[in-house]
Design an enzyme around this catalytic site. Structure first.
Site, PDB file in Angstrom:
ATOM      1  N   GLU A   1     -52.446  -6.270 136.938  1.00 30.67           N
ATOM      2  CA  GLU A   1     -52.590  -6.568 135.511  1.00 30.67           C
ATOM      3  C   GLU A   1     -51.234  -6.750 134.841  1.00 30.67           C
ATOM      4  O   GLU A   1     -51.054  -7.635 133.999  1.00 30.67           O
ATOM      5  CB  GLU A   1     -53.389  -5.473 134.816  1.00 30.67           C
ATOM      6  CG  GLU A   1     -54.845  -5.369 135.253  1.00 30.67           C
ATOM      7  CD  GLU A   1     -55.707  -6.529 134.775  1.00 30.67           C
ATOM      8  OE1 GLU A   1     -55.205  -7.413 134.046  1.00 30.67           O
ATOM      9  OE2 GLU A   1     -56.901  -6.558 135.153  1.00 30.67           O
TER      10      GLU A   1
ATOM     11  N   ASP B   1     -61.370 -13.010 143.604  1.00 31.89           N
ATOM     12  CA  ASP B   1     -61.381 -14.369 143.067  1.00 31.89           C
ATOM     13  C   ASP B   1     -60.016 -15.056 143.024  1.00 31.89           C
ATOM     14  O   ASP B   1     -59.834 -16.155 143.541  1.00 31.89           O
ATOM     15  CB  ASP B   1     -62.016 -14.375 141.675  1.00 31.89           C
ATOM     16  CG  ASP B   1     -61.382 -13.352 140.729  1.00 31.89           C
ATOM     17  OD1 ASP B   1     -60.706 -12.416 141.208  1.00 31.89           O
ATOM     18  OD2 ASP B   1     -61.582 -13.462 139.515  1.00 31.89           O
TER      19      ASP B   1
ATOM     20  N   GLU C   1     -71.592  -9.213 132.959  1.00 29.02           N
ATOM     21  CA  GLU C   1     -70.654  -8.982 134.050  1.00 29.02           C
ATOM     22  C   GLU C   1     -71.307  -9.250 135.406  1.00 29.02           C
ATOM     23  O   GLU C   1     -70.676  -9.793 136.300  1.00 29.02           O
ATOM     24  CB  GLU C   1     -70.123  -7.545 134.008  1.00 29.02           C
ATOM     25  CG  GLU C   1     -69.070  -7.296 132.947  1.00 29.02           C
ATOM     26  CD  GLU C   1     -67.734  -7.928 133.282  1.00 29.02           C
ATOM     27  OE1 GLU C   1     -66.856  -7.256 133.863  1.00 29.02           O
ATOM     28  OE2 GLU C   1     -67.559  -9.125 132.960  1.00 29.02           O
TER      29      GLU C   1
ATOM     30  N   GLU D   1     -63.236 -16.968 131.728  1.00 28.83           N
ATOM     31  CA  GLU D   1     -63.417 -17.830 132.891  1.00 28.83           C
ATOM     32  C   GLU D   1     -64.366 -19.008 132.646  1.00 28.83           C
ATOM     33  O   GLU D   1     -64.118 -20.124 133.116  1.00 28.83           O
ATOM     34  CB  GLU D   1     -63.914 -16.998 134.082  1.00 28.83           C
ATOM     35  CG  GLU D   1     -62.856 -16.135 134.719  1.00 28.83           C
ATOM     36  CD  GLU D   1     -62.500 -14.897 133.913  1.00 28.83           C
ATOM     37  OE1 GLU D   1     -61.432 -14.292 134.174  1.00 28.83           O
ATOM     38  OE2 GLU D   1     -63.303 -14.529 133.015  1.00 28.83           O
TER      39      GLU D   1
ATOM     40  N   THR E   1     -53.499 -17.278 136.582  1.00 33.40           N
ATOM     41  CA  THR E   1     -54.848 -16.725 136.452  1.00 33.40           C
ATOM     42  C   THR E   1     -55.059 -16.039 135.108  1.00 33.40           C
ATOM     43  O   THR E   1     -56.193 -15.759 134.733  1.00 33.40           O
ATOM     44  CB  THR E   1     -55.149 -15.757 137.609  1.00 33.40           C
ATOM     45  OG1 THR E   1     -56.553 -15.568 137.731  1.00 33.40           O
ATOM     46  CG2 THR E   1     -54.434 -14.423 137.427  1.00 33.40           C
TER      47      THR E   1
END
Length: 544
Positions: A127, A270, A376, A395, A480
């Protein structure tokens, strides 16, 4: 297809969601652009007024949120928040993309004057890398290397953002101090301790550092960042299953085994695939492309499923989804997909698999219509939510924007409008935009994560801002976390310690290696998928 930026036309879905009417005029697009801008500033201004210099805004209480010092085990908060003004740092390049030079300059000054990473906090390496390191690098490049695009200048700027990025990078490096070559998932920013809560590392956390670490290393001339990130990528490659070629979700650094053998395209894994492809695009390492291609083929072989009696993947009238499978045998592992797997649509577009991306996106659009958000987790077998939480993730907005750029199909403008209207209706709170505790009840939770400003608003704004400077270029990619990096000779000239001059010259025109499915202009006048497909999708997710 590696160029992310193109441009477009217009149309709207009405009635049963698939009839087309040409009534999406330019003034409607401009209005949506302005409304998204207002949405961003409602969140950003309230963050600056009520939360800064803390990390996040509590949009109900109109207050700030930082690390949970009283409860170190609260990794849901402490993985991300570290008393370093996360909401401000993560939003830097969004301000530039929106053309707001004054706010961008003020934000840079605030970061330089107030942000310090000398904090007694144990944060997640992943993160901190994607949200902080990536943003600082992008903002630095906006001020120094990309003046042709943004035309923003700060007098006496002396690489302070790069210095902050370097300082953060130094503090993250101790996480790599282990014989496996796999970074511990968490590290204390002050003392470098990386042993706490660190037995288990997810694949995305291991394999989604390469862009930011490589770029940092090349900007400051220190190869150590590239080497540790490359080492982690190499180790992940070694850990794939020899029979299926698949990789698991959670690896145990203590036992050196996979704790979770689930292989999928969503949470926990991902962005690893994304960064293999983007690392090749940005830096030209053909080994990354080779690895990505093998993974992509195996994902298609074992995970791609069709909602039909015979499971025919070649029939474009059958809805598709990507199932989670066991990495060891490719057999079904569970019956859910998660919202993070919508990011794989962008990977499919970048790879040139446009038809799959179009039909994959339709599944998430159907879920959005069903819930006015993305849960989720959604159980495709029970046709119901498995985890109804929605934290304003970006996303689906990202996939919608990228599909519009790739196809010029006005359908995706309508989808973007649907996203905006749902967020405005169900997530808006007193002082910002709130997480939904449940997409079923629409009950809000008092939290606005930084990616809402740095990504969700950014992608929706770009979708409707036809004249954005970024759309004049085809050499930008997003990390990302939605931060900008640019594909150019400046980056590739910095690779002397890994490649010879002849290698660097050979990869300078690497883009010509890509061949993409084309999307003919005539298809812009009809739905991107057939009526039969849409009716089958409605049945698949039980859309009322």
């Amino acid at each position: 297809m590696w160029s992310l930026l193109f441009c477009c036309q217009i149309f709207i879905l009405v009635g049963t969601y698939y009839d087309i009417a040409m009534n999406f005029p330019s003034h409607r697009i401009d209005r949506l652009r302005d409304q998204v801008r207002q949405m961003f500033y409602f969140g950003y201004d309230n963050y600056m007024n009520y939360a800064f210099p803390l990390d996040e805004l509590n949009p109900h209480d109109c207050s700030g949120r930082g690390p949970d010092y009283d409860n170190p085990d609260n990794i849901n908060i402490n993985d991300i928040l570290g008393n370093f003004s996360l909401g401000l740092v993560d939003s830097l390049d969004t301000l530039a993309i929106m053309g707001d030079a004054d706010h961008f300059k003020d934000a840079v000054k605030n970061v330089i004057d107030t942000v310090s990473f000398d904090q007694e906090c144990t944060v997640q390496v992943f993160e901190s890398t994607i949200r902080l390191l990536g943003s600082l690098i992008s903002a630095h490049l906006i001020l120094t290397e990309w003046k042709d695009v943004f035309e923003i200048h700060i007098d006496n700027y002396d690489n302070e953002l790069l210095s902050l990025a370097h300082d953060l990078g130094v503090r993250l490096l101790p996480a790599f101090n282990n014989p496996l070559g796999i970074p511990h998932p968490r590290v204390n920013l002050r003392n470098g301790n990386s042993e706490i809560y660190n037995d288990k590392a997810c694949t995305a956390g291991i394999g989604t550092l390469i862009l930011e670490f490589k770029m940092l290393g090349r900007l400051i001339g220190d190869p150590v960042y590239e080497r540790v990130a490359e080492r982690a990528m190499d180790k992940l490659w070694e850990l794939r299953n020899n029979e299926t070629g698949l990789i698991g979700n959670v690896y145990n650094l203590r036992t050196e085994t996979w704790d979770d053998p689930m292989s999928g395209i969503g949470a926990g894994i991902d962005s690893y695939y994304e960064y293999l492809l983007k690392s090749f695009i940005l830096f030209g390492n053909e080994n990354d492309l080779s690895r990505f291609s093998l993974f992509y083929n195996n994902i298609t072989k074992y995970m791609k499923r069709s909602y039909s009696a015979n499971g025919d993947l070649n029939n474009l009238e059958n809805p598709i989804y990507f199932a989670n499978v066991n990495m060891n045998n490719g057999k079904l592992h569970n019956h859910w997909i998660d919202s993070l797997s919508a990011a794989f649509i962008g990977v499919q577009i970048l790879h040139g698999d446009l038809e799959t991306a179009i039909h994959h996106h339709a599944l998430f659009y159907g879920l959005w219509l069903k819930y006015d958000a993305l849960p989720e987790r959604y159980n495709w077998n029970k046709k119901a939510c498995e985890y109804a939480f929605y934290p304003l993730r970006p996303e689906f907005a990202e996939a919608t924007y990228l599909l519009y750029q790739a196809t010029h199909h006005p359908f995706y403008l309508y989808v973007g409008e649907s996203i905006f209207k749902s967020i405005e209706r169900f997530n808006k709170a007193k002082c910002g935009y709130a997480t939904l505790n449940s997409v079923l009840t629409k009950k809000q939770e008092d939290r606005m994560e930084s990616f809402f400003l740095s990504e969700t608003c950014k992608y929706l704004f770009l979708l409707f801002d036809f004249h954005n400077p970024l759309h004049k270029y085809n050499d930008f990619i997003f990390t990302t976390e939605g931060h900008l990096l640019r594909i150019n000779s400046y980056v590739r000239e910095k690779i002397s310690f890994l490649y010879s001059e002849s290698d660097a010259s050979r990869i300078s025109n690497i883009s010509h290696m890509f061949t993409c499915q084309t999307f003919h202009k005539s298809r812009q006048l009809v739905p991107p998928f057939s009526d039969t497909f849409w009716h089958n999708l409605i049945n698949f997710i039980n859309l009322q």
